[in-house]
Write a protein that holds these residues in place. Structure first.
Motif, PDB file in Angstrom:
ATOM      1  N   MET A   1       0.526  -0.979  -0.094  1.00 46.75           N
ATOM      2  CA  MET A   1      -0.214  -0.211  -0.036  1.00 46.75           C
ATOM      3  C   MET A   1       0.670   0.779   0.024  1.00 46.75           C
ATOM      4  N   ASP A   2       0.536   2.188  -0.686  1.00 49.66           N
ATOM      5  CA  ASP A   2       0.828   3.742  -0.278  1.00 49.66           C
ATOM      6  C   ASP A   2       1.876   3.926   1.087  1.00 49.66           C
ATOM      7  N   THR A   3       2.831   4.445   0.970  1.00 47.71           N
ATOM      8  CA  THR A   3       3.520   4.981   1.993  1.00 47.71           C
ATOM      9  C   THR A   3       4.232   3.643   2.931  1.00 47.71           C
TER      10      THR A   3
ATOM     11  N   PHE B   1      11.407  -4.697  -9.341  1.00 52.52           N
ATOM     12  CA  PHE B   1      10.170  -4.132  -9.780  1.00 52.52           C
ATOM     13  C   PHE B   1       9.200  -3.740  -8.455  1.00 52.52           C
ATOM     14  N   ASN B   2       9.468  -2.063  -8.879  1.00 48.40           N
ATOM     15  CA  ASN B   2       8.857  -1.737  -8.194  1.00 48.40           C
ATOM     16  C   ASN B   2       7.267  -1.372  -8.136  1.00 48.40           C
ATOM     17  N   ARG B   3       6.047  -2.225  -7.388  1.00 48.67           N
ATOM     18  CA  ARG B   3       4.931  -2.761  -8.322  1.00 48.67           C
ATOM     19  C   ARG B   3       5.448  -3.247  -9.748  1.00 48.67           C
ATOM     20  N   SER B   4       3.872  -3.847  -9.881  1.00 48.47           N
ATOM     21  CA  SER B   4       4.910  -5.080 -11.055  1.00 48.47           C
ATOM     22  C   SER B   4       3.198  -5.604 -11.742  1.00 48.47           C
ATOM     23  N   TYR B   5       3.515  -6.863 -11.991  1.00 52.26           N
ATOM     24  CA  TYR B   5       1.998  -7.466 -13.102  1.00 52.26           C
ATOM     25  C   TYR B   5       0.626  -7.588 -12.229  1.00 52.26           C
ATOM     26  N   TYR B   6       1.903  -7.856 -10.797  1.00 52.11           N
ATOM     27  CA  TYR B   6       0.361  -7.894  -9.565  1.00 52.11           C
ATOM     28  C   TYR B   6      -0.743  -7.078  -9.333  1.00 52.11           C
ATOM     29  N   GLU B   7       0.108  -5.583  -9.811  1.00 50.26           N
ATOM     30  CA  GLU B   7      -1.461  -4.264 -10.339  1.00 50.26           C
ATOM     31  C   GLU B   7      -2.479  -4.637 -10.712  1.00 50.26           C
ATOM     32  N   GLU B   8      -2.369  -5.865 -11.652  1.00 48.20           N
ATOM     33  CA  GLU B   8      -3.529  -6.303 -12.537  1.00 48.20           C
ATOM     34  C   GLU B   8      -4.236  -7.533 -12.017  1.00 48.20           C
ATOM     35  N   VAL B   9      -3.978  -7.596 -10.764  1.00 47.17           N
ATOM     36  CA  VAL B   9      -4.972  -8.572  -9.597  1.00 47.17           C
ATOM     37  C   VAL B   9      -5.266  -7.630  -8.552  1.00 47.17           C
ATOM     38  N   LEU B  10      -4.608  -6.664  -8.463  1.00 44.38           N
ATOM     39  CA  LEU B  10      -4.892  -5.878  -7.315  1.00 44.38           C
ATOM     40  C   LEU B  10      -5.427  -4.772  -7.218  1.00 44.38           C
ATOM     41  N   ILE B  11      -5.320  -3.595  -8.198  1.00 46.96           N
ATOM     42  CA  ILE B  11      -5.854  -2.093  -8.601  1.00 46.96           C
ATOM     43  C   ILE B  11      -6.849  -2.538  -9.804  1.00 46.96           C
ATOM     44  N   VAL B  12      -7.134  -2.991 -10.348  1.00 47.08           N
ATOM     45  CA  VAL B  12      -7.909  -3.823 -11.142  1.00 47.08           C
ATOM     46  C   VAL B  12      -8.359  -4.243 -11.150  1.00 47.08           C
ATOM     47  N   ARG B  13      -8.650  -5.349  -9.883  1.00 47.64           N
ATOM     48  CA  ARG B  13      -9.581  -5.823  -8.967  1.00 47.64           C
ATOM     49  C   ARG B  13     -10.526  -4.489  -8.279  1.00 47.64           C
ATOM     50  N   VAL B  14      -9.887  -4.438  -7.342  1.00 43.36           N
ATOM     51  CA  VAL B  14     -10.391  -2.764  -6.708  1.00 43.36           C
ATOM     52  C   VAL B  14     -11.260  -1.780  -7.661  1.00 43.36           C
ATOM     53  N   HIS B  15     -10.937  -1.334  -9.038  1.00 43.27           N
ATOM     54  CA  HIS B  15     -11.300  -0.750  -9.590  1.00 43.27           C
ATOM     55  C   HIS B  15     -11.261  -1.320 -10.717  1.00 43.27           C
TER      56      HIS B  15
ATOM     57  N   GLU C   1      -3.490   2.444  10.298  1.00 42.89           N
ATOM     58  CA  GLU C   1      -3.362   3.160  10.982  1.00 42.89           C
ATOM     59  C   GLU C   1      -1.809   4.266  11.408  1.00 42.89           C
ATOM     60  N   GLU C   2      -0.984   2.816  10.472  1.00 49.24           N
ATOM     61  CA  GLU C   2       0.752   4.082  10.304  1.00 49.24           C
ATOM     62  C   GLU C   2       0.468   4.381   8.971  1.00 49.24           C
ATOM     63  N   GLN C   3       0.064   4.112   8.327  1.00 47.40           N
ATOM     64  CA  GLN C   3      -0.185   4.819   7.348  1.00 47.40           C
ATOM     65  C   GLN C   3      -0.178   6.499   7.104  1.00 47.40           C
TER      66      GLN C   3
ATOM     67  N   SER D   1       0.500  12.810  -2.388  1.00 48.45           N
ATOM     68  CA  SER D   1      -0.631  12.659  -3.716  1.00 48.45           C
ATOM     69  C   SER D   1      -2.417  12.864  -2.819  1.00 48.45           C
ATOM     70  N   VAL D   2      -2.770  13.363  -3.499  1.00 49.47           N
ATOM     71  CA  VAL D   2      -3.841  13.371  -3.126  1.00 49.47           C
ATOM     72  C   VAL D   2      -4.499  11.974  -3.569  1.00 49.47           C
ATOM     73  N   ALA D   3      -3.719  11.532  -4.776  1.00 52.65           N
ATOM     74  CA  ALA D   3      -4.100   9.998  -5.079  1.00 52.65           C
ATOM     75  C   ALA D   3      -4.534   9.461  -3.952  1.00 52.65           C
ATOM     76  N   ASP D   4      -2.720   9.162  -2.919  1.00 50.52           N
ATOM     77  CA  ASP D   4      -3.424   8.569  -1.650  1.00 50.52           C
ATOM     78  C   ASP D   4      -4.032   8.307  -0.633  1.00 50.52           C
ATOM     79  N   ILE D   5      -5.308   9.776  -0.081  1.00 51.86           N
ATOM     80  CA  ILE D   5      -5.993   9.849   0.527  1.00 51.86           C
ATOM     81  C   ILE D   5      -7.512   9.199  -0.340  1.00 51.86           C
ATOM     82  N   ALA D   6      -7.363   9.013  -1.484  1.00 49.68           N
ATOM     83  CA  ALA D   6      -8.695   8.514  -2.382  1.00 49.68           C
ATOM     84  C   ALA D   6      -8.471   7.418  -2.469  1.00 49.68           C
ATOM     85  N   GLU D   7      -7.299   6.783  -2.465  1.00 48.97           N
ATOM     86  CA  GLU D   7      -7.273   5.067  -3.034  1.00 48.97           C
ATOM     87  C   GLU D   7      -7.582   4.432  -1.080  1.00 48.97           C
ATOM     88  N   ARG D   8      -6.827   5.354  -0.216  1.00 47.27           N
ATOM     89  CA  ARG D   8      -6.957   4.997   1.457  1.00 47.27           C
ATOM     90  C   ARG D   8      -8.370   4.368   1.651  1.00 47.27           C
ATOM     91  N   LYS D   9      -9.498   4.717   1.270  1.00 52.27           N
ATOM     92  CA  LYS D   9     -10.704   4.669   1.195  1.00 52.27           C
ATOM     93  C   LYS D   9     -11.541   2.864   0.678  1.00 52.27           C
TER      94      LYS D   9
END
Length: 288
Positions: free
Chosen positions: A68-70, A123-137, A187-189, A207-215
């Protein structure tokens, strides 16, 4: 200090509930000075192993970071790999796919950047984004123009299978893969996001995007749990590293990478008798 990282390694076939995995453990070092000394020793050992990896030119090492971010991916990479020769190590970060990348299968853009034999790829993030962020969004999936898009669940099972098949293929051809999930608490984030606002020298990180993703925290934890459980294998394991304490996390990550390299039982190429005679002859010429 040799850190036992087996408790952080996810066994093949295990189901994952990240709520049951620690985000913090007892400090591995009693002081900041002790931490720096242990990390320094690890970095020196990593440097030695990397030179042998490069010289032998038979294997590659791919280290995948997801979090996750941070959570500290950048810091872990910077500290752990600080002693490695830049010629033998490459770091790639993967953001949102470009229009060109969306015209290919989901593994295409990362496959282009796999490490060559003799090198370490990160790889700082990777092909796994395709089953993570793509799954959430899930709306992102629609933009990938997949023909005959199957039902929601079968998409992810299919991608998990493709990922495992790819990693099995890479392992069979000499690339060792270690995958690190930096497990941060919500909480640590929150504290780290506040620090990025309150401390001027960290403002650039915010980044404001970090706040949006936190939801979507809970959805991400569920997506990560499914992905880690479905793709951790004996040959290409996931390590769930407690990330609330950055120093601890860096020492654990460093040990994971060091263990992977030592497991290859690397050595410098053996010089043949004919080559040794050739070198002796050349030395005589240079000594004149």
């Amino acid at each position: 200090m040799n850190i036992d990282v087996t408790e952080f390694r996810l066994r093949e076939g295990d189901e994952v509930d990240l709520g049951l995995w620690a985000t913090n453990v007892k400090p591995l070092c009693k002081s900041k000075k002790a931490y720096r000394k242990v990390l320094e020793d690890q970095v020196e050992q990593l440097s030695d192993q990397q030179r042998m990896l490069y010289a032998s030119n038979r294997h590659a090492l791919l280290v995948v970071f997801q979090a996750m971010d941070t959570a500290g991916k950048d810091g872990a990479i910077r500290h752990v790999m600080s002693g490695v020769n830049p010629q033998g190590c490459q770091v790639f970060s993967f953001a949102h796919p470009s229009a060109r990348e969306l015209q290919h299968d989901f593994l295409w853009r990362t496959t282009r950047d796999l490490p060559e034999r003799g090198r370490i790829g990160i790889f700082n993030r990777s092909y796994y984004e395709e089953v993570l962020i793509v799954r959430v969004h899930s709306s992102i999936l629609q933009s990938e123009s997949i023909p005959d898009l199957p039902s929601n669940e079968s998409v992810w099972h299919g991608r998990f299978r493709s990922i495992v098949d790819l990693e099995r293929h890479l392992h069979a051809n000499g690339t060792r893969i270690v995958k690190v999930f930096l497990h941060l608490s919500k909480e640590e984030q929150r504290k780290r996001l506040l620090a990025r606002i309150d401390e001027p020298d960290k403002n650039w990180k915010f980044s404001v995007a970090d706040i949006a993703e936190r939801k979507f925290w809970d959805a991400y934890m569920q997506a990560y749990g499914h992905a880690l459980g479905a793709t951790s294998t004996t040959d290409s394991p996931w390590f769930i590293v407690p990330a609330d304490d950055k120093d601890n996390a860096r020492l654990i990550v460093s040990q994971i990478v060091l263990d992977a390299l030592e497991g290859l039982k690397l050595s410098y190429p053996v010089v043949t008798a004919a080559r040794r005679q050739e070198l002796k002859a050349i030395r005589k010429q240079l000594a004149k």
